[in-house]
Design a protein around this motif. Structure first.
Motif, mmCIF file in Angstrom:
data_model
loop_
_atom_site.group_PDB
_atom_site.id
_atom_site.type_symbol
_atom_site.label_atom_id
_atom_site.label_comp_id
_atom_site.label_asym_id
_atom_site.label_seq_id
_atom_site.Cartn_x
_atom_site.Cartn_y
_atom_site.Cartn_z
ATOM 1 N N LYS A 1 0.848 -1.189 0.000
ATOM 2 C CA LYS A 1 0.000 0.000 0.000
ATOM 3 C C LYS A 1 0.883 1.238 0.000
ATOM 4 N N SER A 2 0.277 2.373 0.024
ATOM 5 C CA SER A 2 1.041 3.620 0.049
ATOM 6 C C SER A 2 1.416 3.946 1.486
ATOM 7 N N ILE A 3 2.664 3.648 1.887
ATOM 8 C CA ILE A 3 3.135 3.983 3.230
ATOM 9 C C ILE A 3 4.409 4.805 3.121
ATOM 10 N N SER A 4 4.609 5.670 4.063
ATOM 11 C CA SER A 4 5.749 6.581 4.025
ATOM 12 C C SER A 4 6.566 6.456 5.303
ATOM 13 N N LEU A 5 7.706 7.103 5.293
ATOM 14 C CA LEU A 5 8.547 7.169 6.479
ATOM 15 C C LEU A 5 7.777 7.777 7.645
ATOM 16 N N GLU A 6 6.988 8.800 7.348
ATOM 17 C CA GLU A 6 6.208 9.466 8.395
ATOM 18 C C GLU A 6 5.175 8.523 9.009
ATOM 19 N N ASP A 7 4.543 7.690 8.168
ATOM 20 C CA ASP A 7 3.541 6.742 8.659
ATOM 21 C C ASP A 7 4.154 5.768 9.662
ATOM 22 N N VAL A 8 5.307 5.206 9.308
ATOM 23 C CA VAL A 8 5.932 4.207 10.165
ATOM 24 C C VAL A 8 6.522 4.852 11.407
ATOM 25 N N ALA A 9 7.013 6.078 11.281
ATOM 26 C CA ALA A 9 7.541 6.796 12.446
ATOM 27 C C ALA A 9 6.449 6.993 13.495
ATOM 28 N N LYS A 10 5.232 7.264 13.032
ATOM 29 C CA LYS A 10 4.114 7.421 13.968
ATOM 30 C C LYS A 10 3.821 6.116 14.691
#
Length: 287
Positions: A198-207
């Motif tokens: 899916k569309s995941i970013s560094l910011e998503d995982v950092a949260k």
């Protein structure tokens, strides 16, 4: 997806447990346990996640998973369809390194088995396995007592001497299991495995990790020995390889199914990681 601890300590008066699992699909649970696990896939296919490794699995494959190494067996989508009439069948053998005594596997005659268990901390997929070995494991599952133990040792002996195999988890991932940051890392890896296409970013995982992006980026690179973007690309390309070999999708479809948003980036990342283009990879497999 939460990481689950599975308690397999009840061995029913046996030094190791042997179970034949047969269901419409394998248990879709990201889990770990202190026992070493030997898995023989008899029926079904899909993707196995072992540590940070992603690998296609098919019938007649053998995988050895070390103690406390997180893993999950995920069948293909067809196994979850209503009225699928498909079967997922495997033999699972769980045992402790000290199951035959505290120093049994440390004796000179057994040291090659001890070395096999050391390699298993990465997860081992055995390649080009002789069908006779699978038959031996099936026969062992139906035997008892002394005969079962001797058959078990004979199987481990053959696996230890098997020259063609692949390690599944990376050195960086395995190293993280030895420090006190497991809980955070388990949460991170479980989130990535559940969302990599899916569309995941560094910011998503950092949260998910309850960190700001710069702190998370430094943390991730330190424990995994690679950047988050590289790690995510490797997971996606591993899954793309599985889809290519299944021959259900063309290359463009595989690009989007594995989480990439444009074909040029997919081709670039594939060549960077696999050292060849998707078409060359597929051609090499067919040949």
């Amino acid at each position: 997806m939460k990481l689950h601890f599975l308690d397999r300590s009840n061995l029913n008066n046996s030094s190791f447990s042997t179970k034949v699992n047969e269901y419409p699909n394998f248990l879709k649970v990201w889990h770990y346990h202190p026992e070493i696990e030997l898995v023989v896939v008899l029926k079904s296919q899909g993707t196995c996640f072992v540590g940070d490794g992603v690998e296609k699995f098919e019938e007649n494959e053998i995988v050895l998973i070390g103690k406390n190494l997180p893993h999950m067996w995920l069948n293909d989508d067809a196994y979850f369809q209503e009225n699928a009439n498909l079967v997922a069948k495997a033999i699972a053998i769980h045992f402790d390194r000290k199951c035959l005594g505290a120093t049994f596997f440390e004796t000179p005659e057994m040291i090659h088995l001890s070395e096999l268990f050391d390699r298993a901390r990465f997860g081992i997929k055995f390649l080009n396995v002789d069908k006779k070995l699978i038959q031996d494991i099936q026969a062992m599952a139906e035997s008892f007592g002394f005969d079962k133990t001797m058959a078990f040792l004979n199987i481990l002996n053959k696996l230890a001497k098997h020259k063609k195999y692949k390690l599944l988890a990376s050195q960086g991932y395995v190293n993280t299991l030895r420090n006190g940051e497991n809980k955070t890392l388990d949460t991170i890896h479980a989130y990535i495995f559940n969302n990599f296409n899916k569309s995941i970013s560094l910011e998503d995982v950092a949260k998910v990790a309850n960190m700001n992006t710069s702190a998370f980026s430094r943390f991730f690179k330190r424990v995994n020995r690679k950047t988050f973007s590289r790690y995510l690309a490797e997971i996606r390309i591993g899954y793309a390889c599985k889809l290519l070999l299944e021959n259900k999708y063309n290359i463009a479809a595989v690009c989007y199914e594995s989480g990439f948003h444009n074909i040029s980036n997919f081709n670039r990342q594939f060549k960077l990681i696999m050292k060849k283009t998707p078409s060359a990879y597929l051609k090499e497999y067919k040949n």
